[in-house]
Design a protein around this motif. Structure first.
Motif, PDB file in Angstrom:
ATOM      1  N   ILE A   1      15.452 -29.751   8.861  1.00 27.44           N
ATOM      2  CA  ILE A   1      16.875 -29.432   8.974  1.00 27.44           C
ATOM      3  C   ILE A   1      17.148 -28.910  10.376  1.00 27.44           C
TER       4      ILE A   1
ATOM      5  N   GLN B   1      16.924 -22.790  -2.280  1.00 31.12           N
ATOM      6  CA  GLN B   1      16.946 -24.151  -1.726  1.00 31.12           C
ATOM      7  C   GLN B   1      15.733 -24.925  -2.243  1.00 31.12           C
TER       8      GLN B   1
ATOM      9  N   PRO C   1      12.621 -34.812   0.538  1.00 35.23           N
ATOM     10  CA  PRO C   1      13.974 -35.297   0.844  1.00 35.23           C
ATOM     11  C   PRO C   1      14.053 -36.818   0.779  1.00 35.23           C
TER      12      PRO C   1
ATOM     13  N   ILE D   1      15.320 -36.311   7.684  1.00 37.88           N
ATOM     14  CA  ILE D   1      15.004 -34.942   7.257  1.00 37.88           C
ATOM     15  C   ILE D   1      13.552 -34.858   6.820  1.00 37.88           C
TER      16      ILE D   1
ATOM     17  N   ASP E   1      23.806 -31.093  -0.087  1.00 34.10           N
ATOM     18  CA  ASP E   1      23.881 -32.463   0.424  1.00 34.10           C
ATOM     19  C   ASP E   1      22.511 -33.054   0.747  1.00 34.10           C
ATOM     20  N   VAL E   2      21.483 -32.217   0.701  1.00 38.58           N
ATOM     21  CA  VAL E   2      20.125 -32.712   0.950  1.00 38.58           C
ATOM     22  C   VAL E   2      19.529 -33.097  -0.401  1.00 38.58           C
TER      23      VAL E   2
ATOM     24  N   ASP F   1      16.307 -38.481   2.464  1.00 39.84           N
ATOM     25  CA  ASP F   1      16.666 -38.899   3.816  1.00 39.84           C
ATOM     26  C   ASP F   1      15.421 -38.947   4.701  1.00 39.84           C
TER      27      ASP F   1
ATOM     28  N   LEU G   1      22.004 -26.101   0.434  1.00 42.80           N
ATOM     29  CA  LEU G   1      21.799 -27.472   0.951  1.00 42.80           C
ATOM     30  C   LEU G   1      22.046 -28.530  -0.135  1.00 42.80           C
TER      31      LEU G   1
ATOM     32  N   CYS H   1      23.309 -28.818  11.028  1.00 41.13           N
ATOM     33  CA  CYS H   1      23.599 -28.711   9.589  1.00 41.13           C
ATOM     34  C   CYS H   1      24.737 -27.711   9.392  1.00 41.13           C
TER      35      CYS H   1
END
Length: 355
Positions: free
Chosen positions: A163, A308, A153, A158, A141-142, A155, A139, A167
């Motif tokens: 997630i 992750q 996160p 999220i 991009d997170v 975002d 992940l 995704c």
């Protein structure tokens, strides 16, 4: 025990002596559903799960000691099943890095063997597959920011929901590749062959009958280490976040998917505790210390490949589709597991299953 004496077709659980498999088998058997457990019994201690099932459920349970890689023996056993839950797997990322060929054979070819057994039967046998959040890779991009005891996160969506299934897949490590490819095969057999298949991409499941190790089943591993006075090694800084789900809630999800398989075939669902059950490793260790009344010995090592920093399953799809939700809060669930481990795992259970 053989399935020949059943008055109705059994539900087959491939990998049914394992942690989730044995809990799923118990749930079905308790409702009067005959179950065929197929397992090679390779994981230490799983024979105790079979002994427990056999003692509790008697002749409603049939067991075949078969490796998922043995397609010639597997196929006739599955050909007359009412449904198939495929849970057998090589489950550790670390093992896959050391033995990628074996990981491939068990996770991908083994899944292919299950699918082909169902397809060649000429019957519409549901196949429900246990996948993993590792299909989403690391992940990258997170983006996350670190707080005192957890990763959060950046975002807001999220952060609030987790997630979701949109995704992008991004397989990493041989384990991620083998499970991810198997995941896609299961979904494609619904498209290519009109088979009733579905996938559950699991986050971290925990609960009774779990054989926790450092590589897999980390909630139970942390508890066992604490109860036994052994040090716990944390890879990375311990701020990694996961949504943990009690096995009773996971079993309810698997049964819910089977009940609706004709409506939801060909779909994948993220399955975890969701934002309400999201904990970092540091948070869990603190809770375990308070629960056991012990000071835990912690040591840190470098971060592991493919880990992750944050994974929390967005469970809105499975909730909306099946009416499912996680009922066991993570603190209550960890307490439940701790009590079970104290009764059953600190001293080896004497019971053994003999085929």
């Amino acid at each position: 025990m053989r399935p020949d004496g059943f008055r109705e077709a059994p539900v087959a659980i491939v990998g049914g002596s394992g942690f989730i498999g044995s809990n799923l088998a118990d749930s079905l058997l308790s409702d009067g559903v005959p179950v065929l457990v197929i397992d090679n019994l390779s994981r230490p201690g799983v024979d105790q799960n079979l002994a427990w099932l056999a003692q509790k459920h008697g002749n409603q349970l049939a067991v075949e000691t078969v490796d998922v890689r043995d397609r010639d023996v597997l196929a006739p056993l599955l050909a007359h099943a009412k449904a198939i839950f495929h849970l057998a797997a090589q489950t550790a990322v670390t093992t896959s890095l050391v033995q990628p060929s074996e990981d491939f054979d068990i996770n991908l070819r083994g899944t292919f063997n299950v699918l082909e057994a169902a397809r060649r039967s000429g019957r519409r046998i549901p196949v429900i597959f246990a996948s993993t959040n590792k299909v989403y890779g690391g992940l990258p991009d997170v983006t996350v920011r670190e707080e005192d005891d957890r990763c959060v996160p950046c975002d807001a969506g999220i952060r609030a929901n987790g997630i979701d299934e949109t995704c992008g897949l991004d397989f990493c490590t041989p384990y991620g590749c083998s499970k991810g490819a198997a995941d896609q095969y299961v979904l494609d057999y619904a498209k290519s062959y009109d088979m009733p298949t579905a996938v559950l991409r699991m986050s971290c499941i925990y609960g009774p009958r779990q054989f926790g190790t450092e590589d897999q089943g980390w909630v139970a591993h942390f508890l066992l280490s604490a109860l036994s006075g052994r040090p716990i090694t944390i890879y990375g800084n311990g701020k990694q976040v996961r949504d943990i789900l009690h096995v009773s809630d996971a079993v309810a999800a698997y049964r819910g998917v089977l009940a609706r398989i004709d409506d939801i075939r060909g779909q994948a669902f993220n399955l975890g505790g969701g934002p309400g059950n999201a904990v970092s490793l540091r948070m869990l260790i603190e809770e375990i210390g308070e629960l056991t009344g012990r000071t835990l010995s912690i040591r840190y090592d470098r971060e592991r490949t493919g880990d992750q920093p944050f994974f929390v399953a967005d469970t809105r799809k499975i909730e909306a589709t099946l009416g499912w939700k996680a009922h066991v809060s993570w603190r209550d669930g960890v307490r439940d597991l701790a009590e079970w481990l104290q009764r059953h795992r600190l001293e080896p259970e004497p019971a053994r299953y003999v085929a």
